[in-house]
Design an enzyme around this catalytic site. Structure first.
Site, PDB file in Angstrom:
ATOM      1  N   ASP A   1     -40.845   6.193  21.833  1.00 56.41           N
ATOM      2  CA  ASP A   1     -39.483   6.394  22.355  1.00 56.41           C
ATOM      3  C   ASP A   1     -38.781   6.384  21.067  1.00 56.41           C
ATOM      4  O   ASP A   1     -38.930   5.543  20.028  1.00 56.41           O
ATOM      5  CB  ASP A   1     -38.979   4.813  22.943  1.00 56.41           C
TER       6      ASP A   1
ATOM      7  N   ASP B   1     -45.387   6.899  17.454  1.00 49.41           N
ATOM      8  CA  ASP B   1     -44.614   5.898  18.198  1.00 49.41           C
ATOM      9  C   ASP B   1     -43.916   6.955  19.495  1.00 49.41           C
ATOM     10  O   ASP B   1     -44.128   8.089  19.160  1.00 49.41           O
ATOM     11  CB  ASP B   1     -43.577   5.358  17.429  1.00 49.41           C
TER      12      ASP B   1
ATOM     13  N   ASP C   1     -39.784   6.058  14.313  1.00 50.19           N
ATOM     14  CA  ASP C   1     -38.333   6.125  14.124  1.00 50.19           C
ATOM     15  C   ASP C   1     -37.631   4.824  13.608  1.00 50.19           C
ATOM     16  O   ASP C   1     -36.438   4.897  13.677  1.00 50.19           O
ATOM     17  CB  ASP C   1     -37.712   6.856  15.145  1.00 50.19           C
TER      18      ASP C   1
END
Length: 216
Positions: free
Chosen positions: A19, A17, A169
């Site tokens: 961001d 991922d 995250d």
């Protein structure tokens, strides 16, 4: 660190991922959403941000009560305001990417972000040409946490899901990886609370990207 880390050593590809995982963009996104919501007349504060955040921003708009017919306007405003922000790689991001390259593993990026914005961020981070595949929001009809974006990236790499790991995250990142059949790695310190990540069912939970680099 939690979970059996040995599956990572067997992975032929590691996909990330963007961001909150590779980029330290949590605060920048908050500032942008605050400006957008102020323009749109929608209530917004840090508590609402953390409670309702999703990498699928249309789900986020829905949770905030923004009418669907105003989503396109919100998208335009978001990109306009984000262009004024500067975000940096999270500590350990460069080291993890270098470790993967040195080990001869394929490296991919699967993000919900708009491609034009993502490409600008990759240039600013010095990551042009680092990734063997980049799948952005809108590249598939379905969005994260649906596994379609991750499956597309794996198909383009020619790597089976069981030989790959997805690193993110948020709970949506973990869910997408699990549904696609990859090893799932959750890295704390991004958009999701550490406690939520610990209970997410990820195969591996790490405190930061330096821990990931050490494993690789």
């Amino acid at each position: 660190m939690r979970g059996d880390t040995s599956p990572l050593r067997r992975c032929r590809a590691v996909l990330f991922d963007l961001d909150g995982t590779l980029l330290d963009s949590l605060d920048a996104h908050y500032r942008v959403y605050r400006r957008v919501c102020a323009r749109m007349g929608v209530a917004f504060d840090e508590e609402l941000y953390r409670r309702h955040y999703s990498p699928n921003w249309y789900l986020f708009y829905e949770r905030l009560g923004l009418p669907r017919d105003r989503w396109a306007e919100a998208d335009r405003l978001w990109l306009e305001h984000y262009a004024q922000e500067t975000v940096s790689p999270r500590p350990g991001a460069d080291r993890a990417l270098r470790a993967l390259r040195a080990a001869g593993r394929a490296v991919g990026l699967v993000t919900s972000g708009d491609r034009s914005r993502v490409e600008r961020d990759l240039i600013r981070a010095g990551w042009q040409g680092v990734f063997d595949v980049v799948v952005c929001g809108g590249d598939t009809a379905e969005r994260k946490p649906h596994p379609a974006p991750l499956r597309r990236a794996l198909a383009r790499l020619g790597v089976a899901a069981e030989a790959a790991a997805y690193v993110g995250d948020t709970l949506e990142d973990v869910l997408m990886g699990r549904q696609a059949g990859t090893v799932t790695v959750a890295v704390a310190g991004g958009f999701a609370a550490a406690e939520a990540l610990a209970a997410s069912g990820a195969d591996v939970v790490l405190p930061d990207l330096d821990a990931l680099a050490a494993l690789l």
